[in-house]
Write a protein that holds these residues in place. Structure first.
Motif, PDB file in Angstrom:
ATOM      1  N   UNK A 143      83.847 -22.847 -22.719  1.00  0.00           N
ATOM      2  CA  UNK A 143      85.314 -22.956 -22.732  1.00  0.00           C
ATOM      3  C   UNK A 143      85.693 -24.478 -22.899  1.00  0.00           C
ATOM      4  N   UNK A 144      84.939 -25.287 -22.492  1.00  0.00           N
ATOM      5  CA  UNK A 144      85.156 -26.705 -22.874  1.00  0.00           C
ATOM      6  C   UNK A 144      84.993 -27.052 -24.258  1.00  0.00           C
ATOM      7  N   UNK A 145      84.093 -26.791 -24.974  1.00  0.00           N
ATOM      8  CA  UNK A 145      83.633 -26.791 -26.339  1.00  0.00           C
ATOM      9  C   UNK A 145      84.666 -26.441 -27.105  1.00  0.00           C
ATOM     10  N   UNK A 146      85.112 -25.059 -26.872  1.00  0.00           N
ATOM     11  CA  UNK A 146      86.136 -24.441 -27.672  1.00  0.00           C
ATOM     12  C   UNK A 146      87.520 -24.775 -27.585  1.00  0.00           C
ATOM     13  N   UNK A 147      87.863 -25.208 -26.357  1.00  0.00           N
ATOM     14  CA  UNK A 147      88.888 -25.791 -25.858  1.00  0.00           C
ATOM     15  C   UNK A 147      89.084 -26.971 -26.677  1.00  0.00           C
ATOM     16  N   UNK A 148      88.219 -27.909 -26.688  1.00  0.00           N
ATOM     17  CA  UNK A 148      88.178 -29.307 -27.366  1.00  0.00           C
ATOM     18  C   UNK A 148      88.318 -28.962 -29.250  1.00  0.00           C
ATOM     19  N   UNK A 149      87.729 -27.958 -29.304  1.00  0.00           N
ATOM     20  CA  UNK A 149      87.823 -27.860 -30.894  1.00  0.00           C
ATOM     21  C   UNK A 149      89.004 -27.243 -31.563  1.00  0.00           C
ATOM     22  N   UNK A 150      89.715 -26.382 -30.452  1.00  0.00           N
ATOM     23  CA  UNK A 150      90.922 -26.014 -30.616  1.00  0.00           C
ATOM     24  C   UNK A 150      91.903 -27.280 -30.374  1.00  0.00           C
ATOM     25  N   UNK A 151      91.964 -28.035 -29.712  1.00  0.00           N
ATOM     26  CA  UNK A 151      92.825 -29.095 -29.609  1.00  0.00           C
ATOM     27  C   UNK A 151      92.652 -30.128 -30.755  1.00  0.00           C
ATOM     28  N   UNK A 152      91.419 -30.279 -31.229  1.00  0.00           N
ATOM     29  CA  UNK A 152      91.205 -31.171 -32.480  1.00  0.00           C
ATOM     30  C   UNK A 152      92.253 -30.603 -33.816  1.00  0.00           C
ATOM     31  N   UNK A 153      91.705 -29.184 -34.078  1.00  0.00           N
ATOM     32  CA  UNK A 153      92.468 -28.484 -34.896  1.00  0.00           C
ATOM     33  C   UNK A 153      94.115 -28.546 -34.909  1.00  0.00           C
ATOM     34  N   UNK A 175      99.172 -31.490 -36.902  1.00  0.00           N
ATOM     35  CA  UNK A 175     100.206 -32.481 -36.587  1.00  0.00           C
ATOM     36  C   UNK A 175     101.369 -31.857 -35.713  1.00  0.00           C
ATOM     37  N   UNK A 176     101.035 -30.740 -34.975  1.00  0.00           N
ATOM     38  CA  UNK A 176     102.057 -30.046 -34.110  1.00  0.00           C
ATOM     39  C   UNK A 176     101.692 -30.672 -32.639  1.00  0.00           C
ATOM     40  N   UNK A 177     100.662 -31.592 -32.392  1.00  0.00           N
ATOM     41  CA  UNK A 177     100.586 -31.738 -30.986  1.00  0.00           C
ATOM     42  C   UNK A 177     100.871 -33.256 -30.937  1.00  0.00           C
ATOM     43  N   UNK A 178     101.517 -33.762 -30.023  1.00  0.00           N
ATOM     44  CA  UNK A 178     102.013 -35.226 -29.882  1.00  0.00           C
ATOM     45  C   UNK A 178     100.500 -36.177 -29.422  1.00  0.00           C
ATOM     46  N   UNK A 179     100.811 -37.494 -29.293  1.00  0.00           N
ATOM     47  CA  UNK A 179      99.932 -38.090 -28.507  1.00  0.00           C
ATOM     48  C   UNK A 179      98.597 -38.468 -29.272  1.00  0.00           C
ATOM     49  N   UNK A 180      97.404 -38.875 -28.428  1.00  0.00           N
ATOM     50  CA  UNK A 180      96.163 -39.080 -28.925  1.00  0.00           C
ATOM     51  C   UNK A 180      95.198 -38.176 -28.387  1.00  0.00           C
ATOM     52  N   UNK A 181      93.882 -38.312 -28.751  1.00  0.00           N
ATOM     53  CA  UNK A 181      93.001 -37.388 -28.117  1.00  0.00           C
ATOM     54  C   UNK A 181      91.478 -38.307 -28.046  1.00  0.00           C
TER      55      UNK A 181
END
Ligand SMILES: Cc1ncc(C[n+]2csc(CCOP(=O)(O)OP(=O)(O)O)c2C)c(N)n1
Ligand SMILES: [Mg+2]
Length: 325
Positions: free
Chosen positions: A19-29, A34-40
């Motif tokens: 879950x964590x791996x795929x969540x993070x990969x999705x966030x990166x994508x 460019x549809x997500x504000x802020x930084x990661x």
């Protein structure tokens, strides 16, 4: 890995890490789109430290995190929906859209909202541990921080305070060899950070942070000590991040041989191989489990996108200000 762990539990550990791996990969994508504000600041490669440390905590136990909090929060039980909505700065986010990537958390499941100041969560964990003790609960606190934080004054003062007061705090250092682009050898003379526990009379262990079962076994020992009033433990979890330090970091400062060696010790691959070798389940069943997790993440993205933004007046709630209530 040892033999004594229950097969169903290994599946549970794997599912959370996946879950964590795929969540993070999705966030990166989403971030690159460019549809997500802020930084990661992402945690791919460090899933075993989060899941191994937190899997056996109770909901009433606490966790403090860092600027890299997604894995910790998901492992402590913050929902995928509310994490994703927070990333989109939506009102349904775990911090009502006011925190963003580096400040996720949900006090209702014991995930103290993360603090992005390096070392900032460590004194907070000691305060929470003191509160648990003064209220005579048997709750414990897991305090995550990176190798970089161990050269901060707050780290040393906090360990000393937790030691003398015998607090139920477990210090979990994720040593991923780097503080941003700086290799640990450039800033720290000693080989193992765990030995710093000796300076404060705190028992310590050095743990393979990419083997979720080993992390979990060490966590259980430390949780038991904390719960029964025996006090603090310092665990150094040796790990490596597969991502850059933050967005747009291509890791040009890292040695390619070092990267290759660590990438071969991927926590998900280690756990998956174990499951299949021990015939805990079949590959087909495991893939069904993975599909369920991927659907959960896709649903969370839809939930986040369709959620409302906070209203302007929401800026005046959950904050202290002169004349406020
Ligand atoms: C007090 C402070 N100094 C500097 C920074 C900038 N900064 C953010 S993360 C980071 C590196 C932290 O390294 P480490 O503690 O090893 O955690 P990791 O990023 O490896 O998980 C730095 C220098 C900060 N946020 N806070
Ligand atoms: Mg580090």
């Amino acid at each position: 890995m040892k033999e004594k762990i229950d097969g169903q539990k290994v599946l549970g550990l794997y599912e959370k890490m996946f879950l964590i791996r795929k969540y993070e990969e999705k966030i990166y994508f989403l971030f690159l789109e460019g549809i997500m504000p802020g930084t990661i600041h992402q945690s791919q490669g460090q899933e075993a430290t989060a899941v191994g440390m937190l899997y056996d905590l109770r909901k009433e136990d606490y966790m403090t995190s860092t600027h890299r909090p997604a894995g910790h929060c998901l492992a402590k039980g913050v929902t995928v929906d509310s994490m994703m909505a927070e990333m989109f700065a939506k009102k349904t986010g775990c911090c009502k859209g006011k925190g963003g990537a580096m400040h996720t958390g949900d006090i209702s499941v014991g995930a103290i909202p993360a603090i992005a100041i390096v070392g900032g969560g460590i004194p907070v964990a000691v305060g929470v541990g003191l509160s648990c003790k003064m209220r005579k609960t048997d709750n414990v606190v897991v305090c995550f921080f990176g190798d970089g934080a161990t050269n901060e004054g707050a780290f040393h003062e906090s360990l000393n305070a937790a030691a003398i007061w015998n607090l139920p705090v477990i210090f979990a250092c994720e040593n991923n060899l780097y503080g941003a682009s700086t290799h640990i050898r450039q800033v720290t003379k000693i080989k193992d950070l765990a030995v710093r526990g000796d300076a404060y009379g705190i028992p310590w262990e050095i743990v393979d942070g990419n083997d979720v079962i080993k992390v979990n076994e060490a966590a259980i020992r430390a949780i038991e000590r904390a719960r029964n009033g025996s006090g603090t433990t310092f665990l150094e979890l040796k790990t490596y991040r597969r991502s850059g330090h933050s967005r747009n970091d291509a890791c040009g400062y890292r040695d390619k041989k070092e990267e290759k060696e660590w990438f071969e010790k991927d926590p998900l691959t280690i756990c998956k191989n174990y499951i299949l070798e021990k015939k805990i389940t079949t590959l087909q069943k495991l893939e069904e489990l993975e599909k369920k997790v991927l659907d959960e993440i896709d649903n969370a993205v839809e939930y986040a996108k369709s959620s409302p933004y906070p209203e302007p007046q929401d800026a005046l709630t959950d904050v202290y200000f002169e004349g406020g209530k």
